[in-house]
Write an enzyme that holds these catalytic residues in place. Structure first.
Site, PDB file in Angstrom:
ATOM      1  N   CYS A  53      30.284  28.631 103.760  1.00 20.38           N
ATOM      2  CA  CYS A  53      30.557  30.045 103.485  1.00 20.38           C
ATOM      3  C   CYS A  53      30.569  30.296 101.972  1.00 20.38           C
ATOM      4  O   CYS A  53      31.330  29.676 101.224  1.00 20.38           O
ATOM      5  CB  CYS A  53      31.891  30.438 104.112  1.00 20.38           C
ATOM      6  SG  CYS A  53      32.591  31.967 103.483  1.00 20.38           S
ATOM      7  N   CYS A  56      33.896  31.400 100.654  1.00 13.23           N
ATOM      8  CA  CYS A  56      34.836  30.274 100.601  1.00 13.23           C
ATOM      9  C   CYS A  56      34.576  29.411  99.361  1.00 13.23           C
ATOM     10  O   CYS A  56      35.514  28.957  98.694  1.00 13.23           O
ATOM     11  CB  CYS A  56      34.718  29.422 101.858  1.00 13.23           C
ATOM     12  SG  CYS A  56      35.020  30.328 103.393  1.00 13.23           S
ATOM     13  N   CYS A 401      23.067  37.495  99.453  1.00 16.05           N
ATOM     14  CA  CYS A 401      23.699  36.862 100.622  1.00 16.05           C
ATOM     15  C   CYS A 401      22.689  36.086 101.462  1.00 16.05           C
ATOM     16  O   CYS A 401      21.709  36.655 101.962  1.00 16.05           O
ATOM     17  CB  CYS A 401      24.376  37.940 101.470  1.00 16.05           C
ATOM     18  SG  CYS A 401      24.868  37.392 103.111  1.00 16.05           S
ATOM     19  N   CYS A 404      22.418  37.280 105.076  1.00 16.23           N
ATOM     20  CA  CYS A 404      21.656  38.532 105.169  1.00 16.23           C
ATOM     21  C   CYS A 404      20.152  38.241 105.159  1.00 16.23           C
ATOM     22  O   CYS A 404      19.378  38.853 105.911  1.00 16.23           O
ATOM     23  CB  CYS A 404      22.008  39.461 104.015  1.00 16.23           C
ATOM     24  SG  CYS A 404      23.773  39.853 103.891  1.00 16.23           S
TER      25      CYS A 404
END
Length: 492
Positions: A53, A56, A401, A404
């Site tokens: 992530c 994260c 991203c 995405c």
């Protein structure tokens, strides 16, 4: 065989990295030891994360630094949800990172504050130690209220155990937001005009002014709900100092903020010079539903630039003034702030008269927008997404991203599947370059909403897997007929 000298050299070279890996002050928890570990600590903050992530990964260094600063004071831990999925599933973890506070082995609260080192340290320092500090003398009282945050102090000179117990219960419940102390010493309350039992709220000494009381008295029934209402209504006063740590408490209101070179450590007099000029105008308008605050312009430099189009050169040495409403509407004062307050008064008169033009951060409107996936920008959001006659699936994404980018071909395929249905629009918007309307919370990318026709005030967030099959299933469920009309799309 590797010669012994070479082997020793390899081990020595590996030693620094091994020591670095072992140097973490964050406790690692797994499925096998989670329950026992959290029960061993009265209060512990746990970060539920995924290694892949991006959010994260960005957050991890802040968390590590916070753990080091809190060493010996509070425990920070983490759970890798890719290897300890049972624990993460048990606590309903769906977004990463998710942080939760545990007390005596049980889940106590979700940490939804700033994901910064300072924010975590500030929060956890409030979670440790007694929920209400015992004060024995005037020196104790003076030291407690001489703080950068407001202080709530209960005075129980008659030693009423019932009232004191209720006060301590309230302090335990509200400790994450406010500072509490209490005393049973006779005479301490008299120092601040309190002749019997009661509670006093002391605003931060640095914010003392002639425009409002520095101490607010509460003498009603003592319980958690009544104290919460009293504190919430009085803690900030007319014009608080907003920081990244307390800004969440000011959400949900229409707020005017004056940004300048505010520094209560190095220049308290200069900081209050401009605040007093804001206060002088604020008292004339405080009954009209608008709240006021001051802030350090450098601390919010990025927000001023990205959300209001203002940079550090704007305004010269004078405060920059903005208004952000609870609906997310934004305005900025373009006239130079004048010490006499007249420019600010004119700005407020124009605001309440509806003469100000909203500031909207938006990419240019596309010249051509006939693709199967329509491009939405802030200036066309109302036209496209809020069209009362169309169901709309809107993806809010970030250009950087990875998730995405992986979704893009699947999202295009979804749009092709539904290309024969004129009642539904498949759209996407860069959430980093456009203002997002109120009601569309984005806590990670991509975030997808279904916005039904004739119910534009009720967008539904998509929580499923990012594939065509599950997105279609979701759309069929959300459609007024319970499915995407057959015969209007190409089959899978």
């Amino acid at each position: 065989m590797v010669p012994s000298c070479a082997l020793l050299l390899l081990r020595l070279c590996a030693l620094p990295s091994a020591l670095a890996a072992a140097a973490s002050d964050v406790l690692v928890l797994r499925d096998s030891d989670f329950d026992n570990s959290v029960e061993d600590h009265e209060t512990i903050l746990v970060d539920f994360f995924l290694p892949r992530c991006a959010h994260c990964q960005k957050f991890a260094p802040e968390y590590e630094r916070a753990a080091t600063r809190l060493k010996g004071t509070a425990i920070l831990a983490k759970v890798d949800c890719s290897t300890s999925s049972k624990t993460c599933k048990r606590f309903g973890i769906k977004r990463y990172p998710t942080l939760k506070v545990f007390r005596n082995g049980k889940e106590f609260a979700i940490y939804d504050r700033s994901h910064s080192e300072e924010g975590i340290v500030h929060y956890m320092q409030k979670q440790t130690g007694p929920s209400s500090v015992v004060l024995h003398s005037k020196e104790d009282l003076d030291a407690f209220i001489n703080h950068s945050d407001a202080s709530v102090v209960g005075f129980f000179p008659n030693g009423s155990n019932t009232h004191l117990v209720e006060f301590q219960k309230a302090a335990s419940t509200l400790r994450e937001n406010y500072r509490f102390a209490h005393t049973v010493e006779p005479g301490l309350g008299l120092l601040h005009g309190l002749e019997a039992e009661g509670v006093l709220l002391f605003r931060p000494p640095r914010l003392s002014s002639i425009f409002e009381e520095s101490v607010k008295k509460y003498t009603g029934p003592i319980n958690t709900s009544t104290l919460r209402r009293f504190i919430k209504h009085n803690i900030f006063g007319i014009c608080p100092h907003v920081t990244k740590e307390n800004r969440e408490k000011l959400k949900g209101r229409d707020l005017l903020t004056a940004y300048y070179d505010l520094d209560y450590v190095r220049d308290p007099k200069g900081s209050n010079y401009w605040r007093n000029r804001v206060l002088k105008v604020a008292v004339q308008f405080q009954s009209r539903g608008l709240s006021f605050a001051v802030a350090n312009r450098r601390e919010f430099e990025r927000e001023l630039e990205e959300d209001f189009g203002l940079d550090q050169l704007d305004g010269g040495g004078f405060p920059l003034v903005t208004i952000r409403t609870r609906e997310g509407h934004k305005y900025s004062m373009r006239e130079e702030f004048t010490p006499d307050g007249k420019a600010l008064t004119r700005f407020l008169e124009d605001y309440f008269a509806g003469r100000l033009k909203r500031y909207l951060k938006s990419q240019p409107v596309p010249e051509y927008n006939k693709s199967l996936v329509q491009t939405v920008v802030a200036e066309t959001f109302e036209e496209i997404v809020s069209d009362p006659e169309k169901d709309v699936l809107i993806q809010l994404y970030a250009p950087w991203c990875g998730h995405c980018k992986n979704l893009e071909p699947k999202y295009n395929e979804l749009a092709e599947q539904l290309s024969g249905d004129p009642s539904i629009v498949i759209a996407r918007m860069d959430a980093t370059a456009n203002d997002i309307p109120s009601g569309y919370d984005v806590d990670g990318f991509p975030t997808i909403y279904f916005v039904p026709a004739r119910k534009k005030h009720k967008p539904v967030k998509y929580e499923g897997e990012l594939n065509v099959k599950d997105l279609l299933k979701f759309l069929r469920k959300q459609s007024p007929q319970g499915k995407v009309q057959s015969g209007t799309r190409k089959e899978l």
